[in-house]
Every structure is written in structure tokens, then in C-alpha cells.
Design a protein around this motif. Sequence first.
Motif, PDB file in Angstrom:
ATOM      1  N   ASP A   3       0.825  -1.202   0.000  1.00  0.00           N
ATOM      2  CA  ASP A   3       0.000   0.000   0.000  1.00  0.00           C
ATOM      3  C   ASP A   3       0.861   1.254   0.000  1.00  0.00           C
ATOM      4  O   ASP A   3       0.537   2.243  -0.655  1.00  0.00           O
ATOM      5  CB  ASP A   3      -0.921  -0.020   1.221  1.00  0.00           C
ATOM      6  CG  ASP A   3      -2.012   1.036   1.122  1.00  0.00           C
ATOM      7  OD1 ASP A   3      -2.658   1.111   0.072  1.00  0.00           O
ATOM      8  OD2 ASP A   3      -2.195   1.790   2.091  1.00  0.00           O
ATOM      9  N   VAL A   4       1.966   1.232   0.747  1.00  0.00           N
ATOM     10  CA  VAL A   4       2.889   2.366   0.787  1.00  0.00           C
ATOM     11  C   VAL A   4       3.468   2.620  -0.598  1.00  0.00           C
ATOM     12  O   VAL A   4       3.495   3.761  -1.086  1.00  0.00           O
ATOM     13  CB  VAL A   4       4.017   2.117   1.806  1.00  0.00           C
ATOM     14  CG1 VAL A   4       5.111   3.176   1.657  1.00  0.00           C
ATOM     15  CG2 VAL A   4       3.463   2.120   3.221  1.00  0.00           C
ATOM     16  N   LEU A   8       3.132   5.965  -2.929  1.00  0.00           N
ATOM     17  CA  LEU A   8       4.334   6.681  -3.371  1.00  0.00           C
ATOM     18  C   LEU A   8       4.341   6.832  -4.883  1.00  0.00           C
ATOM     19  O   LEU A   8       4.698   7.899  -5.412  1.00  0.00           O
ATOM     20  CB  LEU A   8       5.592   5.941  -2.894  1.00  0.00           C
ATOM     21  CG  LEU A   8       5.865   5.974  -1.386  1.00  0.00           C
ATOM     22  CD1 LEU A   8       7.089   5.119  -1.056  1.00  0.00           C
ATOM     23  CD2 LEU A   8       6.068   7.395  -0.882  1.00  0.00           C
ATOM     24  N   ASN A   9       3.954   5.786  -5.588  1.00  0.00           N
ATOM     25  CA  ASN A   9       3.893   5.856  -7.052  1.00  0.00           C
ATOM     26  C   ASN A   9       2.798   6.817  -7.509  1.00  0.00           C
ATOM     27  O   ASN A   9       3.001   7.602  -8.442  1.00  0.00           O
ATOM     28  CB  ASN A   9       3.646   4.462  -7.634  1.00  0.00           C
ATOM     29  CG  ASN A   9       4.837   3.532  -7.469  1.00  0.00           C
ATOM     30  OD1 ASN A   9       5.980   3.989  -7.425  1.00  0.00           O
ATOM     31  ND2 ASN A   9       4.583   2.238  -7.370  1.00  0.00           N
ATOM     32  N   GLN A  10       1.653   6.768  -6.847  1.00  0.00           N
ATOM     33  CA  GLN A  10       0.550   7.636  -7.241  1.00  0.00           C
ATOM     34  C   GLN A  10       0.865   9.101  -6.982  1.00  0.00           C
ATOM     35  O   GLN A  10       0.473   9.983  -7.754  1.00  0.00           O
ATOM     36  CB  GLN A  10      -0.721   7.240  -6.479  1.00  0.00           C
ATOM     37  CG  GLN A  10      -1.961   8.004  -6.910  1.00  0.00           C
ATOM     38  CD  GLN A  10      -3.229   7.407  -6.321  1.00  0.00           C
ATOM     39  OE1 GLN A  10      -3.320   6.205  -6.114  1.00  0.00           O
ATOM     40  NE2 GLN A  10      -4.228   8.248  -6.061  1.00  0.00           N
ATOM     41  N   LEU A 116       5.742   9.399   4.400  1.00  0.00           N
ATOM     42  CA  LEU A 116       6.399  10.626   3.955  1.00  0.00           C
ATOM     43  C   LEU A 116       7.137  11.298   5.101  1.00  0.00           C
ATOM     44  O   LEU A 116       6.803  11.105   6.267  1.00  0.00           O
ATOM     45  CB  LEU A 116       5.356  11.623   3.420  1.00  0.00           C
ATOM     46  CG  LEU A 116       4.401  11.170   2.322  1.00  0.00           C
ATOM     47  CD1 LEU A 116       3.345  12.238   2.088  1.00  0.00           C
ATOM     48  CD2 LEU A 116       5.148  10.874   1.032  1.00  0.00           C
ATOM     49  N   PHE A 117       8.126  12.107   4.759  1.00  0.00           N
ATOM     50  CA  PHE A 117       8.669  13.063   5.712  1.00  0.00           C
ATOM     51  C   PHE A 117       7.563  14.079   6.031  1.00  0.00           C
ATOM     52  O   PHE A 117       6.714  14.386   5.182  1.00  0.00           O
ATOM     53  CB  PHE A 117       9.862  13.803   5.113  1.00  0.00           C
ATOM     54  CG  PHE A 117      11.189  13.143   5.358  1.00  0.00           C
ATOM     55  CD1 PHE A 117      11.282  11.826   5.772  1.00  0.00           C
ATOM     56  CD2 PHE A 117      12.375  13.860   5.164  1.00  0.00           C
ATOM     57  CE1 PHE A 117      12.507  11.222   5.994  1.00  0.00           C
ATOM     58  CE2 PHE A 117      13.600  13.264   5.392  1.00  0.00           C
ATOM     59  CZ  PHE A 117      13.676  11.946   5.807  1.00  0.00           C
ATOM     60  N   LYS A 118       7.588  14.604   7.236  1.00  0.00           N
ATOM     61  CA  LYS A 118       6.620  15.649   7.586  1.00  0.00           C
ATOM     62  C   LYS A 118       6.761  16.847   6.650  1.00  0.00           C
ATOM     63  O   LYS A 118       5.760  17.481   6.282  1.00  0.00           O
ATOM     64  CB  LYS A 118       6.811  16.079   9.040  1.00  0.00           C
ATOM     65  CG  LYS A 118       6.454  15.023  10.059  1.00  0.00           C
ATOM     66  CD  LYS A 118       6.494  15.559  11.486  1.00  0.00           C
ATOM     67  CE  LYS A 118       7.904  15.885  11.923  1.00  0.00           C
ATOM     68  NZ  LYS A 118       7.951  16.393  13.314  1.00  0.00           N
ATOM     69  N   ALA A 299       1.897  12.265   8.712  1.00  0.00           N
ATOM     70  CA  ALA A 299       2.750  12.015   7.545  1.00  0.00           C
ATOM     71  C   ALA A 299       2.731  10.550   7.150  1.00  0.00           C
ATOM     72  O   ALA A 299       3.399  10.158   6.201  1.00  0.00           O
ATOM     73  CB  ALA A 299       4.187  12.448   7.848  1.00  0.00           C
ATOM     74  N   ALA A 300       1.938   9.739   7.854  1.00  0.00           N
ATOM     75  CA  ALA A 300       1.948   8.291   7.636  1.00  0.00           C
ATOM     76  C   ALA A 300       0.916   7.820   6.625  1.00  0.00           C
ATOM     77  O   ALA A 300       0.892   6.634   6.292  1.00  0.00           O
ATOM     78  CB  ALA A 300       1.722   7.568   8.962  1.00  0.00           C
TER      79      ALA A 300
END
Length: 315
Positions: A3-4, A8-10, A116-118, A299-300
Motif C-alpha cells: 500500500d505504501v 508513493l507511485n501515485q 512521507l517526511f513531515k 505524515a503516515a
Amino acid sequence: MQDVNKWLNQLHTDGVSLNIKQLLYYQTKTSLMNLAPRKTIQSKLAGSYLAKTKGRGMEFDEARHYQPGDDIRAIDWRVTARTGKTHTKLYREEKERPIFILADLSSSMHFGTQLLFKSVQVAHLASLIAWAASSRGDRVGGLIYNQHRHTELKPFTRQKAVLGFLHGLIDMHSPEDLNPGELKLSDACARLRRLVHPGSLIFVLSDFQQLDDITKQHLSRISRHSEVIAYSITDPFEHELPQVSSVQSLEITDGEAQQSLVLGEKQTALQYKVAHQQRFQQLAHVLRQCKVQTLPITAASALETQLVQQGRAAK
């Protein structure tokens, strides 16, 4: 994990760095952001928002008896003919509402444990707000800062203003700026006070780890004449420790100080969770005292997923 990778791709991101493609993604997501005014518009400049004050405008409000000093061009001849007494038309004034975005890209924001990073989530949220404002015809400006430097962007209309803001985010997110510096949230808020105009809508995007008495004074004074919305950006690690199968000792650092952290101990995990719950409760309390609306963002997970959930909860 699957899912991550999907998200990330989207989102066209690796979760750590910024590029223009991932910020352009939000141009088609503007329906996720509700920018309708919640406070009376106090701007003195004409615009597209109906104010409570009556005067010259496009939106008819009422007809009343003519009073000395009224503009004769506003006389309502139909009502006058029907009643036999002179009436004048009153209109609702249209006010302008510039939108300002304060984006915190300081060192504490360059942290993330899941998606993601914040700092990347801040850039995504700032991008969405900017595109949503532009789609409504609002002028968009703001202030982007890290611990070394800042960029002020005066509010402008048109897509060009949004693209300038996006490039400012990418430039300020540079890895060259990750070394310790002296610029703080209070400094950014002080500059924001000089930049904004009464009647503005202001978004503050930060983890608020540098919230101090000076910052609170600035936010309180800004909120007296403008609507301020704070998005508190956090990572799950800042709420509770990750679960592990065996006790582990870690050395952690914020770039300056260093300390040990033990994972796998129930008492330590509970103390950590309670301490951080109290911190976030205190943060929300302080911002309420400043008349600032506070909304949480993690950010998660993907920004659009969270905004859809917040929209459902608000109904």
C-alpha cells in the motif's frame, strides 16, 4: 508495504524529496479543500466574498426609506412608486480575502517513519491549498522557511502565483539547508504579521515543536483580524513507540543532542505515549487560546485520504 509503494507511485514521490510533478498532482484535487469563510471578512479591498457590511456591491440586500446623504442613483423607483415614499436600494459589499500559507520546512520536519517526511506532507498540503485558492479566484501568497532562510511571496492571482509558490517549496526543501540554523517559528510568524492584511485566511503548516510565548503572541494578534487555521503535522513515532519482539536500545539524535531510547519495555512505552498525548493536548489548548483552529495531519498516510475522513467527520 504494498500500500505504501502504491501511494508513493501515485503521488510521484519517494517520500523524502520534492519535485514539481508531485505538487502538480494536487491541481486536480481542489474539491478536497473547503476554503469557505468562517469569519466576517474585514478586508477594505473589493473582491468576490459577501461581507456583512452594507454598501455598494452587486448583491441586493434590501430596500429602505431614503435618508439624507443616500446616493440618488440607488433609489428604488418601483418601491417608491408602489408605496408613495422614496426608498433606496442597499447592497452587500463584496470583499477580497487573500490566502496566506506559512510552510515550516525546518529541520524537525525532515522526519518520517512510514510514508512521507513531515516536510513533504507540508509541501503537499500547501500545494493543495494554493491550487484550491487559485480555483476560487483568490490571491495566493505566503511565507516558506527553514532554519536558515525564508521566502516571502506576496499574494497574486492566476496560476503563475501558484507555480511560484510551488517552486519556492522545492527550493526551500533543499538538503543543503539541513544543517542547524537559528531561524525559528517565532521569526516566521513575526514576518507573517507584517505580510498579511486584515480579512485574510491564513494557514500555518508545522509540527509546532518551536511553539513558544513569542509565537503565541504573534498568532493571537494575527487572529484578531484574520482567520487562522493551523495544521499540526506529526509522525506516528511522535505519538507512541513502535512495537518490537524483543527489548532493544537505540541511540537517537535530533542533529545536536543525543540520547538512548529503549524499545520493547511496556512501562517505557506507556510513559512515552502519555507524555506525548499531554504535549499534543497542551498544543491544541494553546492554539485555541490564540483563537486558532487546529487540525491534525499525519505524515503516515496520503493527504487526500485524511481530508476525506475529516470531511465525513465534520458532517
